[in-house]
Write a protein that holds these residues in place. Structure first.
Motif, PDB file in Angstrom:
ATOM      1  N   SER A 533     101.316  35.638  44.643  1.00 58.39           N
ATOM      2  CA  SER A 533     101.360  34.528  45.602  1.00 58.39           C
ATOM      3  C   SER A 533     101.583  33.213  44.868  1.00 58.39           C
ATOM      4  N   PRO A 534     102.045  32.172  45.561  1.00 60.40           N
ATOM      5  CA  PRO A 534     102.238  30.868  44.903  1.00 60.40           C
ATOM      6  C   PRO A 534     100.953  30.310  44.296  1.00 60.40           C
ATOM      7  N   GLU A 535      99.806  30.667  44.864  1.00 61.17           N
ATOM      8  CA  GLU A 535      98.533  30.176  44.323  1.00 61.17           C
ATOM      9  C   GLU A 535      98.214  30.801  42.968  1.00 61.17           C
ATOM     10  N   MET A 536      98.684  32.022  42.739  1.00 61.93           N
ATOM     11  CA  MET A 536      98.365  32.725  41.491  1.00 61.93           C
ATOM     12  C   MET A 536      99.526  32.726  40.491  1.00 61.93           C
ATOM     13  N   PHE A 537     100.752  32.902  40.977  1.00 65.93           N
ATOM     14  CA  PHE A 537     101.898  33.019  40.064  1.00 65.93           C
ATOM     15  C   PHE A 537     102.541  31.653  39.874  1.00 65.93           C
ATOM     16  N   SER A 538     102.529  31.155  38.635  1.00 63.23           N
ATOM     17  CA  SER A 538     103.010  29.797  38.357  1.00 63.23           C
ATOM     18  C   SER A 538     104.517  29.708  38.231  1.00 63.23           C
ATOM     19  N   GLY A 539     105.176  30.834  38.095  1.00 64.39           N
ATOM     20  CA  GLY A 539     106.599  30.858  37.741  1.00 64.39           C
ATOM     21  C   GLY A 539     106.792  31.247  36.297  1.00 64.39           C
ATOM     22  N   TRP A 540     105.741  31.046  35.476  1.00 69.11           N
ATOM     23  CA  TRP A 540     105.745  31.489  34.074  1.00 69.11           C
ATOM     24  C   TRP A 540     104.807  32.678  33.864  1.00 69.11           C
ATOM     25  N   GLY A 541     103.966  32.954  34.847  1.00 70.93           N
ATOM     26  CA  GLY A 541     103.025  34.053  34.736  1.00 70.93           C
ATOM     27  C   GLY A 541     101.918  33.898  35.759  1.00 70.93           C
ATOM     28  N   VAL A 542     101.026  34.890  35.799  1.00 68.97           N
ATOM     29  CA  VAL A 542      99.886  34.861  36.713  1.00 68.97           C
ATOM     30  C   VAL A 542      98.802  33.968  36.118  1.00 68.97           C
ATOM     31  N   ARG A 543      98.312  33.040  36.935  1.00 63.69           N
ATOM     32  CA  ARG A 543      97.233  32.155  36.493  1.00 63.69           C
ATOM     33  C   ARG A 543      95.917  32.921  36.393  1.00 63.69           C
ATOM     34  N   THR A 544      95.023  32.419  35.570  1.00 63.98           N
ATOM     35  CA  THR A 544      93.689  32.999  35.478  1.00 63.98           C
ATOM     36  C   THR A 544      92.869  32.769  36.729  1.00 63.98           C
ATOM     37  N   PRO A 554      94.674  23.296  36.041  1.00 64.39           N
ATOM     38  CA  PRO A 554      95.797  23.906  35.304  1.00 64.39           C
ATOM     39  C   PRO A 554      95.697  23.734  33.798  1.00 64.39           C
ATOM     40  N   ALA A 555      94.919  22.747  33.340  1.00 63.18           N
ATOM     41  CA  ALA A 555      94.792  22.501  31.907  1.00 63.18           C
ATOM     42  C   ALA A 555      93.433  22.951  31.368  1.00 63.18           C
ATOM     43  N   SER A 556      92.806  23.912  32.047  1.00 61.17           N
ATOM     44  CA  SER A 556      91.541  24.467  31.561  1.00 61.17           C
ATOM     45  C   SER A 556      91.820  25.710  30.722  1.00 61.17           C
ATOM     46  N   TYR A 557      90.806  26.154  30.020  1.00 62.86           N
ATOM     47  CA  TYR A 557      90.960  27.328  29.151  1.00 62.86           C
ATOM     48  C   TYR A 557      91.070  28.617  29.969  1.00 62.86           C
ATOM     49  N   HIS A 558      90.208  28.782  30.968  1.00 62.54           N
ATOM     50  CA  HIS A 558      90.184  30.038  31.718  1.00 62.54           C
ATOM     51  C   HIS A 558      90.233  29.855  33.230  1.00 62.54           C
ATOM     52  N   ASN A 559      90.348  28.637  33.733  1.00 59.52           N
ATOM     53  CA  ASN A 559      90.274  28.391  35.175  1.00 59.52           C
ATOM     54  C   ASN A 559      91.581  27.849  35.742  1.00 59.52           C
ATOM     55  N   GLY A 560      92.664  28.523  35.439  1.00 59.54           N
ATOM     56  CA  GLY A 560      93.955  28.116  35.983  1.00 59.54           C
ATOM     57  C   GLY A 560      95.088  28.153  34.987  1.00 59.54           C
ATOM     58  N   SER A 561      94.782  28.424  33.736  1.00 60.64           N
ATOM     59  CA  SER A 561      95.797  28.568  32.696  1.00 60.64           C
ATOM     60  C   SER A 561      96.515  29.911  32.851  1.00 60.64           C
ATOM     61  N   VAL A 562      97.548  30.119  32.041  1.00 62.15           N
ATOM     62  CA  VAL A 562      98.296  31.382  32.013  1.00 62.15           C
ATOM     63  C   VAL A 562      98.161  31.972  30.616  1.00 62.15           C
ATOM     64  N   TRP A 563      97.645  33.182  30.535  1.00 61.52           N
ATOM     65  CA  TRP A 563      97.474  33.880  29.258  1.00 61.52           C
ATOM     66  C   TRP A 563      98.505  35.011  29.171  1.00 61.52           C
ATOM     67  N   GLY A 607      98.650  25.968  33.523  1.00 61.33           N
ATOM     68  CA  GLY A 607      99.050  26.649  34.745  1.00 61.33           C
ATOM     69  C   GLY A 607      99.892  25.842  35.710  1.00 61.33           C
ATOM     70  N   PHE A 608     100.516  24.761  35.250  1.00 61.71           N
ATOM     71  CA  PHE A 608     101.370  23.964  36.134  1.00 61.71           C
ATOM     72  C   PHE A 608     102.512  24.820  36.676  1.00 61.71           C
ATOM     73  N   SER A 609     102.884  24.553  37.904  1.00 63.88           N
ATOM     74  CA  SER A 609     103.938  25.323  38.545  1.00 63.88           C
ATOM     75  C   SER A 609     105.290  25.062  37.891  1.00 63.88           C
ATOM     76  N   ARG A 610     106.096  26.098  37.827  1.00 62.64           N
ATOM     77  CA  ARG A 610     107.457  25.960  37.294  1.00 62.64           C
ATOM     78  C   ARG A 610     108.305  25.059  38.184  1.00 62.64           C
ATOM     79  N   ASP A 611     107.949  24.981  39.453  1.00 68.26           N
ATOM     80  CA  ASP A 611     108.657  24.064  40.355  1.00 68.26           C
ATOM     81  C   ASP A 611     108.344  22.609  40.028  1.00 68.26           C
ATOM     82  N   GLN A 612     107.160  22.370  39.475  1.00 68.63           N
ATOM     83  CA  GLN A 612     106.739  21.006  39.162  1.00 68.63           C
ATOM     84  C   GLN A 612     107.199  20.579  37.778  1.00 68.63           C
ATOM     85  N   VAL A 613     107.096  21.491  36.793  1.00 67.39           N
ATOM     86  CA  VAL A 613     107.438  21.194  35.401  1.00 67.39           C
ATOM     87  C   VAL A 613     108.410  22.267  34.925  1.00 67.39           C
TER      88      VAL A 613
END
Length: 720
Positions: A533-544, A554-563, A607-613
């Motif tokens: 979903s758009p809430e989880m998939f950033s365009g670069w991967g699934v968010r945490t 989006p700039a946290s270690y485990h609460n919205g980043s993409v690993w 975890g910023f969206s690929r649509d945004q950045v």
């Protein structure tokens, strides 16, 4: 003093920072090659900063950086120029610094004069060695004051420091230098249109004061010890060619980084294990090293075996609340520095991990299927059984059928799963979960651990034990789907908290459960829909963590980043349930993300969206290279190849679904059962040559443990 919960407290190393790594040694410097003690820079050996300042000046001027190129993971070329004192922009003096890291560093400095007049240059390399512990540097809390002595003699400066009963020494030398207490200085006459060079080395000494073997600069067209080590690694791993050159470059970078992250067990030099990552985790980690070696089985299965054997030697034996050791438990982290020993009551091993122990069983099960000698696997079965005892007796302290964690001392990690930051597990409204915490993916790991041990029992001829363990796994799966599934939300709880309440945040953890097969078939498409979903998939991967959760950042270690590694496991899990399009989408997104960092995926990105950045946003303190990020591209490709070996059953399986944009794939020297095979995939059609005797290529889906056990006559209820 700070404890292990400082793991995510590192300050950024700075823009343009260059990190070199070889085994357990590494070096961090600025873009012009200088090392500054006020930053988390330095040359590190055995978790100690042996060089805290390394500043080159020419005629009193620091170099203006022009370029820094990492030629190999352990070698870099820095090119800079000497600023002019007369105000003109262009300088005729260009300086090259070719640096290699091993136990210390060796650096060749070359000044090139592009003027028609000779130039007399005063060259100085300012030196400091504070012998700070790795954690002190990482967390910017260097406070200990060593009793220091500096002994310049000729071309060499010896710096020695002592603190309590600890003594550290480093030797710094430069060909043609005059050593002072603070620097090595040179007077260089650089001919018109000519050059001047010197060679410097920094070598740590052992406890007896004798220098360790310094890194050696290779002669022209020659090889250093690190080059030879890399050559040996390249000779034993697969060679690949892909039509898609970008993906090929990323995979080759992964191979290089994985090779550089290999470290030896000092007690058993023949055992090679995987360090977690540079710069801050160049040591053995239970979770990270096991996952990385599992993900790299297709490249070098011996890494997983060496990691298992090394962890088995350090398996918990006693109850020690300070280090969180318990009988049968697999360690979290090994450290060599002074501060870490103090933080652990004088010990260098910390056991605060809830997932490393079931993961040990999972990895051993995987290794058992890759063709190692049966007596090699049998020698580790007692460790596997002690790990199972820990799961039942210590992991599940309240007897509810799930394993949970709660730290045993106030310096330990608050969260002890892979999301081990202090705020990593939270409810949908952002409230943090209170321990004891039972994570969803940890129950999935236990499910695989039980099936892995069942498979090894069956393979060894113990059908009753295999049946017992298979039945135990089936009961766990049923209970998991009853208590973790949130029907009103359409996804699984990330955890159960200390009051057995479902922690209802929408997090990536449930995606890892797909890989283990603990998720009911009818729920897998709903999980996939949520993950993509758009809430989880950033365009670069699934968010945490989903963007509509209370703790999202989006700039946290485990609460919205993409690993990347999290996504690789999720993609493999999607493949398990036949959700091919979703797995392809994740794989392609991550491989495209790697293009923005020269083919190297970092530990995580924002975890910023690929649509945004339009490109992945770096996370400031991400490790790079990092072991499970380095093995992510390998797992992405092998998952889409549906690639697996079960040598004891005489099979090698593959049924590729590589996207058309990946092109054709040609692999030679791929390891299996002590032999080497060649794989070609044209379109989606595979051919395999060179399989060892007794192993047959079988076109079809990867046979998971549940399928293998069912094929062996062990059904869901464990009946023969």
């Amino acid at each position: 003093m700070a404890g292990w919960n400082a793991d995510t407290a590192a300050g950024p190393v700075g823009a343009g920072t260059v990190t070199l790594v070889e085994g357990s040694s590494f070096c961090i410097s600025s873009a012009n090659g200088d090392i500054h003690p006020e930053h988390p820079h330095g040359a590190f050996h055995e978790d100690t900063r042996i060089l805290s300042r390394w500043n080159l000046t020419v005629n009193g001027q620091s170099l203006e950086p022009l370029m820094a190129e990492t030629k190999e993971p352990y070698r870099a070329l820095f090119i800079g120029r000497v600023p002019r004192s007369d105000g003109y922009a262009d300088s005729p003096l260009i300086v090259e610094r070719l640096r290699e890291v091993a136990a210390g560093i060796v650096e060749e400095i070359t000044i090139r004069n592009y003027s028609s007049d000779p130039s007399e240059c005063s060259v100085s390399v300012d030196v400091e060695s504070d012998f700070a512990d790795l954690f002190e540097v990482k967390e910017a809390r260097v406070q200990r004051r060593w009793e220091e002595t500096r002994a310049p003699e000729g071309e060499c400066l010896t710096v020695s420091s002592s603190w309590n009963d600890v003594r550290k020494t480093v030797l710094i030398s430069g060909h043609g230098a005059t050593a002072t207490a603070r620097a090595l200085t040179f007077t260089a006459l650089v001919p018109a249109r000519g050059q001047w060079s010197t060679l410097l080395s920094v070598t740590p000494a052992g406890a007896d004061g004798a220098p360790s073997a310094p890194p050696v600069r290779p002669a022209a067209h020659g090889m250093s010890p690190s080059d030879r080590r890399r050559q040996e690694w390249v000779a034993k791993i697969p060679r690949l060619h892909m039509t898609n050159r970008s993906i090929e470059r990323t995979l080759r970078r992964s191979y290089d980084d994985l090779g550089a992250l290999r470290i030896e067990d000092p007690a058993h030099p023949e055992r090679i294990v995987v360090a977690a990552g540079a710069p801050w985790f160049m040591t053995l980690f239970g979770r990270d090293s096991l996952w990385a070696s599992e993900m790299a089985l297709a490249v070098d299965p011996s890494l997983a075996l060496g990691t298992l054997q090394t962890l088995a030697d350090r398996q918990g034996k006693v109850v020690d609340p300070m280090s969180e050791e318990e009988p049968g438990k697999i360690l979290h982290e090994v450290r060599l520095g002074v501060s870490s020993g103090l933080a652990l009551g004088g010990k260098s091993v910390y056991y605060g991990s809830v997932d490393a122990t079931p993961q040990f069983l999972m990895a051993l099960g995987s290794v058992s299927r890759w063709g190692f000698a049966k007596d090699t696997i049998a020698s580790l079965l007692p460790n596997a059984d002690r790990a199972l005892d820990w799961i039942r007796n210590y992991g599940d302290k309240d007897g509810d059928g799930f394993i949970e964690y709660s730290r045993l001392n106030d310096q330990g990690l608050i969260n002890q799963g892979w999301k081990d930051s202090w705020d990593g597990i939270n409810f949908a409204d952002g409230t943090m979960a209170e321990p004891p915490i039972a994570l969803c993916e940890v129950q999935a790991l236990v499910y695989t651990a039980l099936l892995s041990r069942a498979w090894m029992a069956y393979d060894a001829g113990d059908a009753p034990l295999a049946a017992e363990l298979t039945a135990e796994a089936a009961r766990l799966k049923k209970k998991f789907n009853e208590e973790f599934w949130l029907p009103e939300r359409g996804y699984y709880a990330v955890a159960l908290d200390g009051r057995k309440r479902p922690v209802d945040a929408c997090a990536s953890n449930m995606g890892q459960c797909l890989w283990h097969g603990i998720i009911d078939d009818d729920k897998a498409p709903l999980v996939a829909e949520r993950l993509m979903s758009p809430e989880m998939f950033s365009g670069w991967g699934v968010r945490t963590l989903a963007t509509d959760m209370g703790a999202y950042n989006p700039a946290s270690y485990h609460n919205g980043s993409v690993w990347p590694h999290d996504n690789a496991i999720i993609a493999a899990g999607l493949m398990r349930y036949g959700l091919v399009a979703e797995a392809q989408r994740i794989s392609t997104a991550l491989l495209e993300a790697a293009e923005f960092s020269n083919g190297r995926l970092p530990e995580l990105f924002c975890g910023f969206s690929r649509d945004q950045v339009a490109e992945p946003v770096p996370y400031p303190t991400a490790c790079s290279p990092q072991a499970w990020a380095a093995t992510t591209p390998i797992m992405l490709i092998t998952s889409l190849m549906r690639y697996d070996a079960h040598v004891s059953r005489g099979g090698f399986w593959m049924d590729p679904v590589l996207p058309e944009s990946y092109g054709n794939l040609h692999i030679t020297n791929a390891p299996i059962a002590g032999g080497r095979m060649t794989i070609d995939i044209v379109g989606s059609e595979p051919t395999v040559q060179g399989l060892p005797e007794g192993v047959t290529f079988r076109r079809g889906h990867r046979p998971w443990l549940t399928e293998l056990l069912a094929g062996a006559g062990l059904g869901a209820e464990g009946q023969i």
